[in-house]
Design an enzyme around this catalytic site. Structure first.
Site, PDB file in Angstrom:
ATOM      1  N   LYS A   1       0.851  -1.191   0.000  1.00 58.99           N
ATOM      2  CA  LYS A   1       0.000   0.000   0.000  1.00 58.99           C
ATOM      3  C   LYS A   1       0.885   1.239   0.000  1.00 58.99           C
ATOM      4  O   LYS A   1       1.739   1.418   0.888  1.00 58.99           O
ATOM      5  CB  LYS A   1      -0.847  -0.034   1.272  1.00 58.99           C
ATOM      6  CG  LYS A   1      -2.243   0.474   1.098  1.00 58.99           C
ATOM      7  CD  LYS A   1      -3.028   0.092   2.339  1.00 58.99           C
ATOM      8  CE  LYS A   1      -4.305   0.835   2.438  1.00 58.99           C
ATOM      9  NZ  LYS A   1      -4.968   0.580   3.712  1.00 58.99           N
TER      10      LYS A   1
HETATM   11  C1  E4P Z   1      -8.226   1.675   3.608  1.00 62.10           C
HETATM   12  O1  E4P Z   1      -7.540   0.818   3.119  1.00 62.10           O
HETATM   13  C2  E4P Z   1      -7.983   2.349   4.870  1.00 62.10           C
HETATM   14  O2  E4P Z   1      -7.253   1.496   5.705  1.00 62.10           O
HETATM   15  C3  E4P Z   1      -9.238   2.678   5.611  1.00 62.10           C
HETATM   16  O3  E4P Z   1     -10.386   2.307   4.911  1.00 62.10           O
HETATM   17  C4  E4P Z   1      -9.279   4.055   6.161  1.00 62.10           C
HETATM   18  O4  E4P Z   1     -10.468   4.205   6.851  1.00 62.10           O
HETATM   19  P1  E4P Z   1     -10.721   5.357   7.912  1.00 62.10           P
HETATM   20  O5  E4P Z   1     -11.073   6.594   7.169  1.00 62.10           O
HETATM   21  O6  E4P Z   1     -11.866   4.845   8.718  1.00 62.10           O
HETATM   22  O7  E4P Z   1      -9.468   5.491   8.715  1.00 62.10           O
END
Ligand code: E4P
Length: 309
Positions: free
Chosen positions: A125
């Site tokens: 990522k």
């Molecule tokens: C996506 O891969 C992220 O880890 C995640 O969805 C972020 O979500 P949040 O806005 O609840 O932190």
């Protein structure tokens, strides 16, 4: 909600060209009826949350990030890596996104290669931007450069922190396997910064619900639902826009809708053409519950007592 006949046909055609998600083993007579169903990932770094969802056959992958690893209890990078390794092994061969923490391209590539060595199902990522915000001396295109370098090394990537369609397109151009538009954070931002007193369409949530101040109805009654699909909230619109653009240009980078805030956003994203949804584990756990199912079940059990000898 967005009516199925409002979905451009080529979004459907794009989905149909995607890899099979639920494979039917050779020789089995009853084919899996949802071979091309969208994938559902658990958005968590906590293995105790992943295991029951995995065992119930609900999820086909996991996404993590540094915040989720910290929330899962990691207090050092070494500990975070051990925990990530455990998730990768449990989920193999299904994809697990592991996020880089380095900020310089060379170091990011080395870190990506180390994380990728945890298993063939690792997806790296990479934040698509924000490098200059983190360090003014950084190269603004660091994320795109790293996505491209990892594509050249045959390492799968997930371009994260996507908030507009151009970011998604650039990430795909760089070679990203997945893009993660954050619908909930966009919604949060709009809600905080928009003028909620303006007519519906400006505010994220349905105006009357907001004024009513009922936390639950506000959360579950997004602008999208409240307007019977005639008005999309910013997050849903983003997912839809990316899906249409990718379909227009035959881009196979998968649209991984992220940052969910409530269960209503799940069908909204599916109707918009998202390929994958990554949903926080606690939300995923209870989202298919329904009070009428509970009532119906109680009645069936009660009535079945008539057959007891
Ligand atoms: C996506 O891969 C992220 O880890 C995640 O969805 C972020 O979500 P949040 O806005 O609840 O932190």
């Amino acid at each position: 909600m967005l009516k199925p006949d409002q979905i451009p046909a080529h979004i459907g055609a794009r989905r149909a060209s995607m890899p099979i998600n639920n494979v039917t083993k050779e020789g089995k007579a009853l084919k899996h009826p949802a071979a091309k169903a969208p994938k559902i990932f658990a958005d968590t770094g906590t293995i105790a949350e992943i295991r029951p969802l995995w065992e119930a056959g609900i999820i086909n992958g996991v996404t993590t990030n540094p915040t989720l690893m910290k929330r899962a209890g990691a207090t050092s990078w070494g500990m975070a890596k051990e925990m990530m390794q455990e998730i990768v092994s449990l989920m193999a061969p299904h994809p697990v996104s592991l996020e880089l923490t380095e900020l310089e391209a060379d170091k990011m590539i080395i870190q990506a290669e180390e994380l990728a060595s945890f298993g063939d199902n690792v997806v790296i990522k990479v934040p698509v931007g924000g490098y200059e915000a983190a360090n003014p001396n950084s190269d603004r295109h660091t994320g795109l450069k790293v996505l491209h370098a990892l594509w050249q090394r045959d390492i799968q990537t997930n371009a994260t922190l996507i908030f507009n369609t151009t970011q998604a397109l650039f990430a795909a151009q760089a070679g990203a396997s997945y893009v993660s538009p954050f619908l909930g954070r966009l919604a949060d931002y709009m809600y905080k910064n928009d003028q909620v007193e303006m007519p519906a369409g400006n505010a994220l949530y349905y105006l009357e619900d907001h004024k009513g101040g009922k936390e639950n109805s506000r959360q579950h009654n997004t602008a999208y639902v409240a307007a019977s699909g005639n008005r999309m909230d910013a997050g849903i619109r983003l997912i839809h826009e990316i899906a249409v653009v990718f379909a227009n240009y035959d881009i196979t980078t998968e649209v991984l809708a992220a940052s969910f805030r409530n269960g209503v956003q799940i069908p909204e994203c599916l109707l918009c053409g998202a390929d994958i949804l990554t949903i926080p584990a606690p939300l995923l756990m209870g989202v298919a519950d329904h009070p009428l199912t509970d009532d119906g079940m109680k009645a069936f059990i009660e009535d079945s007592k008539a057959f007891e000898s």
